[in-house]
Each structure stands twice: as structure tokens, then as C-alpha cells.
Design a protein around this motif. Sequence first.
Motif, mmCIF file in Angstrom:
data_model
loop_
_atom_site.group_PDB
_atom_site.id
_atom_site.type_symbol
_atom_site.label_atom_id
_atom_site.label_comp_id
_atom_site.label_asym_id
_atom_site.label_seq_id
_atom_site.Cartn_x
_atom_site.Cartn_y
_atom_site.Cartn_z
ATOM 1 N N VAL A 115 28.654 47.586 -37.503
ATOM 2 C CA VAL A 115 28.487 47.457 -35.910
ATOM 3 C C VAL A 115 28.253 48.856 -35.374
ATOM 4 O O VAL A 115 28.602 49.943 -35.997
ATOM 5 N N GLY B 229 25.769 43.817 -33.832
ATOM 6 C CA GLY B 229 26.223 43.436 -35.226
ATOM 7 C C GLY B 229 25.038 42.713 -35.737
ATOM 8 O O GLY B 229 24.453 41.833 -34.906
ATOM 9 N N ARG C 280 27.076 46.991 -27.630
ATOM 10 C CA ARG C 280 27.445 46.906 -29.147
ATOM 11 C C ARG C 280 26.806 45.966 -29.747
ATOM 12 O O ARG C 280 26.297 45.088 -29.428
ATOM 13 N N LEU D 38 31.623 40.666 -29.640
ATOM 14 C CA LEU D 38 31.040 40.872 -30.763
ATOM 15 C C LEU D 38 31.853 40.776 -31.948
ATOM 16 O O LEU D 38 31.613 40.143 -33.023
ATOM 17 N N ASP D 39 33.010 41.168 -31.798
ATOM 18 C CA ASP D 39 34.070 41.257 -33.031
ATOM 19 C C ASP D 39 34.355 39.826 -33.234
ATOM 20 O O ASP D 39 34.462 39.543 -34.423
#
Length: 126
Positions: A96, A105, A103, A78-79
Motif C-alpha cells: 500500500v 493498493g 492511498r 482500502l484496507d
Amino acid sequence: MAKALGVGGIFFKSKDPAALMKWYEDTLGVPAMGEFAPFLPATMPPGGCTVFSAFKDSTDYFAPSQQSFMVNLVVDDLDGALRQVTQAGATLAGEVQSFDYGRFGWFLDPEGNKVELWEPSDTPPV
């Protein structure tokens, strides 16, 4: 009784379909193969699934987009994916959020469509 077996596609309008599909290919690896892009991941990560859901017409969950839909893409990082989309000109939409099942976003693509990115945990949503 006939039954649906899964989501067969995500279709949306675009001012410049070729350019927008190229953006998704360059930014997140979604294949842009002409008019249609068959997108068959080799595997769904543990805890991942496809969700088909209707929201109340008064929801603000798709905001700030003005569209009546939102695409959710499962990602492996995700990051990293959020960094990639912002480097490619997307605008992040919210912070987020983490849940037992993963997770999330969000971003607005170059045409203002809100996209949700989901990095699943090993526990599927129920």
C-alpha cells in the motif's frame, strides 16, 4: 468542438466473463447485470475523480500482469477492500502506498488482470 465528458466504460477480455463479473460483484460490489454492468456510484468521495491517462509502452507499472491496461477502482475502505479480494482468491501486487491525494493498493484478479484500488483523501490529484 465536440468534447469527451468522462470515461464511459472499462472493457477487457476474459476467459469466462460471467464468472469474472460474478467475482467482482461478490468481492467488491460491482454490479454484474448480464453482458454489461452499468456502474453508477451514487457519489464520488471528496477528492475522488476519474483519471484518463496513457503510459509509456515500456512502463512496468502494470506488472506483474501481462495486460496492456490496468483498471483503477475508487473504494471507500482500502484496507477492507484488500482483505476482501485476498479472501476471494486475489493476489496482492505490491505494498500500500500513501500520497497527499489518497492511498493505493493493487491486486491481480482471478484471471491475472492488475487492478488498482484508490481510497481518495479530500485533496484531488492535480
